[in-house]
Design a protein around this motif. Sequence first.
Motif, PDB file in Angstrom:
ATOM      1  N   ALA A  32       0.890  -1.155   0.000  1.00 55.72           N
ATOM      2  CA  ALA A  32       0.000   0.000   0.000  1.00 55.72           C
ATOM      3  C   ALA A  32       0.930   1.207   0.000  1.00 55.72           C
ATOM      4  O   ALA A  32       1.945   1.221   0.703  1.00 55.72           O
ATOM      5  CB  ALA A  32      -0.889   0.015   1.236  1.00 55.72           C
ATOM      6  N   VAL A  33       0.599   2.215  -0.807  1.00 58.03           N
ATOM      7  CA  VAL A  33       1.430   3.412  -0.912  1.00 58.03           C
ATOM      8  C   VAL A  33       0.534   4.635  -0.793  1.00 58.03           C
ATOM      9  O   VAL A  33      -0.521   4.711  -1.437  1.00 58.03           O
ATOM     10  CB  VAL A  33       2.201   3.451  -2.253  1.00 58.03           C
ATOM     11  N   GLY A  69       8.560   5.664   5.405  1.00 53.25           N
ATOM     12  CA  GLY A  69       8.038   7.000   5.140  1.00 53.25           C
ATOM     13  C   GLY A  69       9.170   7.938   4.776  1.00 53.25           C
ATOM     14  O   GLY A  69      10.199   7.960   5.459  1.00 53.25           O
ATOM     15  N   VAL A  70       9.010   8.691   3.677  1.00 51.42           N
ATOM     16  CA  VAL A  70      10.044   9.626   3.239  1.00 51.42           C
ATOM     17  C   VAL A  70       9.422  10.973   2.893  1.00 51.42           C
ATOM     18  O   VAL A  70       8.268  11.051   2.475  1.00 51.42           O
ATOM     19  CB  VAL A  70      10.840   9.101   2.024  1.00 51.42           C
ATOM     20  N   LEU A  71      10.213  12.009   3.071  1.00 55.74           N
ATOM     21  CA  LEU A  71       9.794  13.342   2.661  1.00 55.74           C
ATOM     22  C   LEU A  71       9.968  13.487   1.154  1.00 55.74           C
ATOM     23  O   LEU A  71      10.887  12.906   0.566  1.00 55.74           O
ATOM     24  CB  LEU A  71      10.642  14.406   3.354  1.00 55.74           C
ATOM     25  N   ILE A  72       9.117  14.287   0.570  1.00 50.86           N
ATOM     26  CA  ILE A  72       9.272  14.673  -0.830  1.00 50.86           C
ATOM     27  C   ILE A  72       9.595  16.157  -0.804  1.00 50.86           C
ATOM     28  O   ILE A  72       8.794  16.966  -0.317  1.00 50.86           O
ATOM     29  CB  ILE A  72       7.991  14.386  -1.628  1.00 50.86           C
ATOM     30  N   THR A  73      10.774  16.500  -1.283  1.00 57.72           N
ATOM     31  CA  THR A  73      11.260  17.879  -1.204  1.00 57.72           C
ATOM     32  C   THR A  73      11.676  18.382  -2.582  1.00 57.72           C
ATOM     33  O   THR A  73      11.881  17.602  -3.517  1.00 57.72           O
ATOM     34  CB  THR A  73      12.470  17.984  -0.262  1.00 57.72           C
ATOM     35  N   ASP A  74      11.807  19.689  -2.660  1.00 56.84           N
ATOM     36  CA  ASP A  74      12.351  20.333  -3.848  1.00 56.84           C
ATOM     37  C   ASP A  74      13.200  21.500  -3.371  1.00 56.84           C
ATOM     38  O   ASP A  74      12.671  22.433  -2.754  1.00 56.84           O
ATOM     39  CB  ASP A  74      11.227  20.819  -4.760  1.00 56.84           C
ATOM     40  N   ALA A  91       5.574  -4.834   2.868  1.00 60.65           N
ATOM     41  CA  ALA A  91       6.773  -5.664   2.779  1.00 60.65           C
ATOM     42  C   ALA A  91       7.553  -5.468   4.076  1.00 60.65           C
ATOM     43  O   ALA A  91       7.014  -4.963   5.062  1.00 60.65           O
ATOM     44  CB  ALA A  91       7.604  -5.255   1.561  1.00 60.65           C
ATOM     45  N   HIS A  92       8.823  -5.860   4.096  1.00 57.07           N
ATOM     46  CA  HIS A  92       9.673  -5.512   5.233  1.00 57.07           C
ATOM     47  C   HIS A  92       9.860  -4.006   5.219  1.00 57.07           C
ATOM     48  O   HIS A  92       9.860  -3.381   4.152  1.00 57.07           O
ATOM     49  CB  HIS A  92      11.028  -6.217   5.137  1.00 57.07           C
ATOM     50  N   ALA A  93      10.025  -3.408   6.374  1.00 54.77           N
ATOM     51  CA  ALA A  93      10.104  -1.951   6.467  1.00 54.77           C
ATOM     52  C   ALA A  93      11.171  -1.368   5.537  1.00 54.77           C
ATOM     53  O   ALA A  93      10.939  -0.350   4.879  1.00 54.77           O
ATOM     54  CB  ALA A  93      10.369  -1.529   7.911  1.00 54.77           C
ATOM     55  N   ILE A  94      12.313  -2.003   5.449  1.00 56.10           N
ATOM     56  CA  ILE A  94      13.393  -1.509   4.576  1.00 56.10           C
ATOM     57  C   ILE A  94      12.942  -1.549   3.114  1.00 56.10           C
ATOM     58  O   ILE A  94      13.254  -0.647   2.331  1.00 56.10           O
ATOM     59  CB  ILE A  94      14.680  -2.348   4.774  1.00 56.10           C
ATOM     60  N   GLU A  95      12.192  -2.577   2.733  1.00 52.76           N
ATOM     61  CA  GLU A  95      11.674  -2.669   1.363  1.00 52.76           C
ATOM     62  C   GLU A  95      10.603  -1.613   1.118  1.00 52.76           C
ATOM     63  O   GLU A  95      10.551  -1.020   0.028  1.00 52.76           O
ATOM     64  CB  GLU A  95      11.120  -4.065   1.111  1.00 52.76           C
ATOM     65  N   ASP A  96       9.759  -1.371   2.120  1.00 46.29           N
ATOM     66  CA  ASP A  96       8.762  -0.304   2.002  1.00 46.29           C
ATOM     67  C   ASP A  96       9.457   1.013   1.677  1.00 46.29           C
ATOM     68  O   ASP A  96       9.061   1.740   0.761  1.00 46.29           O
ATOM     69  CB  ASP A  96       7.986  -0.137   3.317  1.00 46.29           C
TER      70      ASP A  96
END
Length: 145
Positions: free
Chosen positions: A35-36, A103-108, A121-126
Amino acid sequence: MTETPRLPGLTLADADWLVASALAVGAERGFPPLAVAVIDVSGAVIVLRRADGGMPMTSRIAVAKARTALLSLQPSGQINLPGPIVDSIQHLHDGDFIPFAGGVLITDNGVVLGAAGASGAHAIEDEEAVQTATDRWHEYRSRTD
């Protein structure tokens, strides 16, 4: 008629692109169904999709991971806080604080546009799925600007 104001940051097209890309990364790499979620700078969901066969709970977790990155202004997997502090923050944010990778930030240019989160998936794969999608989105934007 007055134009309706909007928050700065990601468009629906951006969010759709990021989610589709992250789901494709997961499929390419053989991860379990993901899920994304992509959220705006207020923490509201712009797009949320779950791959066929994904567990229902992964949708809520993907959103929470994105909100965690946004709240902490860093990837959700880099948060290193004692348990009681995490519990307090989870309470304040109705459980939408998950200090695990994904979870990652999207920046510019150092400006936060939103955040993306994945689960299933595994957290690292997520995190790999959303970070790769974000990197690809930056490359795509640099070619189309």
